[in-house]
Design a protein around this motif. Structure first.
Motif, mmCIF file in Angstrom:
data_model
loop_
_atom_site.group_PDB
_atom_site.id
_atom_site.type_symbol
_atom_site.label_atom_id
_atom_site.label_comp_id
_atom_site.label_asym_id
_atom_site.label_seq_id
_atom_site.Cartn_x
_atom_site.Cartn_y
_atom_site.Cartn_z
ATOM 1 N N GLY A 65 0.804 -1.215 0.000
ATOM 2 C CA GLY A 65 0.000 0.000 0.000
ATOM 3 C C GLY A 65 0.837 1.264 0.000
ATOM 4 N N LEU A 66 1.932 1.262 0.750
ATOM 5 C CA LEU A 66 2.774 2.455 0.850
ATOM 6 C C LEU A 66 3.796 2.537 -0.277
ATOM 7 N N SER A 67 4.553 1.462 -0.489
ATOM 8 C CA SER A 67 5.651 1.516 -1.452
ATOM 9 C C SER A 67 5.185 1.479 -2.898
ATOM 10 N N TYR A 68 4.156 0.693 -3.187
ATOM 11 C CA TYR A 68 3.680 0.571 -4.565
ATOM 12 C C TYR A 68 2.421 1.380 -4.833
ATOM 13 N N GLY A 69 1.826 1.916 -3.779
ATOM 14 C CA GLY A 69 0.600 2.677 -3.953
ATOM 15 C C GLY A 69 0.762 4.142 -3.632
ATOM 16 N N LEU A 70 0.775 4.478 -2.341
ATOM 17 C CA LEU A 70 0.744 5.872 -1.917
ATOM 18 C C LEU A 70 1.999 6.641 -2.309
ATOM 19 N N ALA A 71 3.175 6.116 -1.977
ATOM 20 C CA ALA A 71 4.410 6.870 -2.191
ATOM 21 C C ALA A 71 4.617 7.272 -3.657
ATOM 22 N N PRO A 72 4.485 6.369 -4.636
ATOM 23 C CA PRO A 72 4.664 6.797 -6.026
ATOM 24 C C PRO A 72 3.664 7.861 -6.468
ATOM 25 N N VAL A 78 9.527 3.864 -7.297
ATOM 26 C CA VAL A 78 9.339 3.557 -5.878
ATOM 27 C C VAL A 78 10.498 4.116 -5.062
ATOM 28 N N VAL A 79 11.711 3.871 -5.524
ATOM 29 C CA VAL A 79 12.891 4.373 -4.815
ATOM 30 C C VAL A 79 12.903 5.899 -4.811
ATOM 31 N N ALA A 80 12.611 6.500 -5.985
ATOM 32 C CA ALA A 80 12.614 7.958 -6.081
ATOM 33 C C ALA A 80 11.569 8.570 -5.154
ATOM 34 N N ALA A 81 10.433 7.893 -5.006
ATOM 35 C CA ALA A 81 9.371 8.418 -4.149
ATOM 36 C C ALA A 81 9.808 8.471 -2.689
ATOM 37 N N TRP A 82 10.401 7.396 -2.205
ATOM 38 C CA TRP A 82 10.845 7.389 -0.816
ATOM 39 C C TRP A 82 11.983 8.374 -0.586
#
Length: 598
Positions: free
Chosen positions: A268-275, A301-305
């Motif tokens: 939910g966070l890494s593949y959903g919200l963060a991107p 995903v990495v860029a989002a975090w």
């Protein structure tokens, strides 16, 4: 710090032309968003739960408790069912009024967010940044395009922004009309989505955090004192609503295994919200009949975090008193995660559920408000030309990324067989309205059996005018195939009715005795179709069913005949009784099974 800081409105000292420019650009951005969303909405079609909404709306009147008090998979949403009822009355089985409700609700939500951002930041160009995020973030796309989800989410998004704005206005002016407005909007939002219980809490935290970033002492106490009529009134609304909800809805909360919690949280966070914070996910995946889910590349995903971490560091270093803003926003996202995981986990739950984004749609308002509060706070280090250029580049990149994600979502979303199926089926059911059709499930590509009884043709097409009579008995079998075409059908026998004990009759059926029709082997609990061969002394009706289950009234005609009857239940025998006084019927035998296309 003086409490006079509470009253300051950033940017109000600017020139009137500057104020007008900020407003005009903001309204133009909203118009662009609504145009894009409108194209997406009107290219859509009914999907999954939408058919349950229009099915119940076509079955029950608007004022019916069966419609408004229905426990829809853990949701108490009388407002959504009321809207569905009006839409169904206006244009039965037509998508355009449903799409229009989505566009109008999105416009209301966007204007409410603009109002709140204006109250936080004033008429400053910096307001455009959080507004752009809310307007174009793909985070709200899946909940918008799906009508049933939009009827939940969009009123809540509007309420989150509007009630927080009312709270700020009440705190600043003391005018009670803002308290009344906030209480009414909270009540209305609760009628569409139970998660709207968070609306007053978000409003309170927004006021308190604004005081915090302004340097007001004891911001919680000041927030309570200055807007207490709104908080007390909202408390009454929530108490009444909670009593109603717990009376109507069966609790679906549970404690999932840790592996499920970790998996759904990560996805939910890494593949959903963060991107989505960077305008992602860029690409979507889908297995019909499931909805699309975010499928971002690893680099995004990495860029989002990294971006989230960078924004946190910048906020804490360059803006005063913003730590609690991050804590509050994170707490809201965690609350959304808890609600999703504790109510939707199960042995068949896949992690992709958390990537559908609709469980985080309302977080878009929270992120926009949090960004506005950070931008309102005092700068420790004044921004230079280079910083403003970087900010502009980030905004442009976000918009381009979001538009691309919207395009790819639209491609995935329109890959929906429901629209073509419904159109074909409506033509088939209205072509020969004099021919009755035995009720049966729609295609599994439209609604799966888990939605029973709402997956039955009689429910889905309950509001279709001029259609064939869809009932639980018929003398000729036909079914809608996976394309929606009405084709001849036959019974695939799985059980048989044993010969009866009466010579040259079989089972003698009268109106004063319940006669058992013995099966060759017991039948499990299911929706069975029974074929009976009978001889009736006159026209009339018989009642047929399994013990302890509702019986079906079946018309019979004088002489020899056969009839197909759809019966729920199971057991070792059927029970039949004459429903017409003085009618005698002989049943010679029959079979029981499922109906399939010939």
């Amino acid at each position: 710090m003086s409490t006079a800081l509470v009253e300051r409105e950033p940017g109000t000292s600017g020139s009137r032309p500057g104020t007008r420019r900020v407003l005009v650009v903001a309204l133009a951005l909203i118009a662009l968003q609504v145009t894009i969303r409108g194209v997406l909405a009107f290219r859509g079609e009914f999907y999954w739960d939408d058919l349950i909404l229009i099915g119940r709306a076509g079955t029950y009147p608007l004022s019916s408790p069966e419609l408004l008090n229905y426990d829809h998979d853990g949701h108490l949403m009388p407002g959504a069912f009321a809207v569905a009822s009006v839409v169904t009355w206006l244009a039965p089985m037509q998508w355009w009024p449903a799409a229009l409700t989505l566009v109008v609700a999105q416009l209301v939500a966007s204007l409410a967010v603009l109002r709140l951002l204006w109250l936080i930041l004033g008429p400053r160009r910096v307001l455009w940044a959080p507004l752009l995020f809310y307007l174009f973030s793909p985070l709200t796309l899946p909940a918008f395009a799906w009508w049933a989800a939009g009827l939940n989410s969009l009123p809540m998004q509007a309420a989150l922004a509007w009630v927080a704005g009312d709270a700020l206005q009440l705190a600043r002016t003391g005018r009670r009309r803002h308290a009344v407005s906030g209480i009414v909007v909270t009540l209305c939002a609760s009628a569409f989505f139970e998660k709207s219980v968070l609306v007053p809490f978000v409003a309170f935290v927004t006021v308190a955090l604004l005081y915090r970033v302004d340097g007001v002492r004891r911001p919680l106490r000041v927030a309570w004192q200055r807007a207490h009529p709104l908080w007390l009134g909202s408390g009454v609304v929530l108490a009444v609503w909670a009593a109603w909800y717990t009376t109507v809805v069966a609790s679906r909360f549970g404690v999932p295994p840790w592996s499920m919690v970790a998996g759904l949280t990560h996805h939910g966070l890494s593949y959903g919200l963060a991107p989505s914070l960077l305008g992602g996910p860029w690409q979507w995946d889908r297995w019909n009949p499931s909805p699309p889910w975010a499928d971002p590349p690893l680099v995004l995903v990495v860029a989002a975090w990294v971006a989230v971490a960078g924004a946190l560091v910048w906020s804490l270093r360059c803006r005063t008193r913003t730590g609690w803003v991050w804590i509050a926003a994170t707490a809201y996202v965690c609350a959304s995660l808890v609600a999703m995981i504790s109510t939707r986990f199960g042995p068949e739950t896949t992690y992709e559920l958390a990537q559908t984004l609709r469980y985080f749609a309302d977080s878009s308002v929270i992120v926009a408000v949090a960004a506005a509060l950070v931008l309102r706070s005092a700068e420790r280090r004044p921004s230079g030309v280079r910083s403003r250029a970087v900010a502009l580049a980030c905004v442009v990149a976000f918009v381009v990324s979001s538009v691309w994600s919207t395009v790819t979502f639209a491609r995935s979303w329109t890959d929906n067989p429901t629209g073509e199926y419904l159109a074909t089926a409506m033509d088939a059911l209205t072509e020969h309205p004099q021919d009755p059709v035995l009720d049966h499930p729609v295609s599994v590509w439209v609604l799966l059996p888990v939605t029973y009884p709402h997956n039955l043709v009689g429910s889905v097409f309950s509001s279709l005018p001029g259609r064939s009579d869809i009932s639980d008995h018929t003398t000729a079998l036909s079914v809608l195939d996976d394309r929606g075409v009405l084709v001849p059908a036959e019974l695939m026998p799985l059980r048989g009715v044993l010969p009866g004990p009466v010579p040259e009759c079989g089972y003698a059926v009268t109106d004063d005795v319940v006669t058992p029709l013995l099966l060759n082997e017991p039948a499990g609990d299911w929706e069975w179709t029974v074929e009976l061969h009978y001889m009736a002394a006159d026209d009339g009706a018989i009642d047929l069913g399994f013990p302890g289950r509702p019986r079906v009234s079946v018309p019979v005609t004088e002489g020899l005949g056969s009839v197909y009857v759809r019966i729920p239940g199971g057991g070792a025998a059927l029970q039949v009784e004459s429903a017409t006084p003085g009618l005698n019927v002989c049943i010679g035998g029959g079979s029981m099974g499922v109906v399939v296309p010939s």
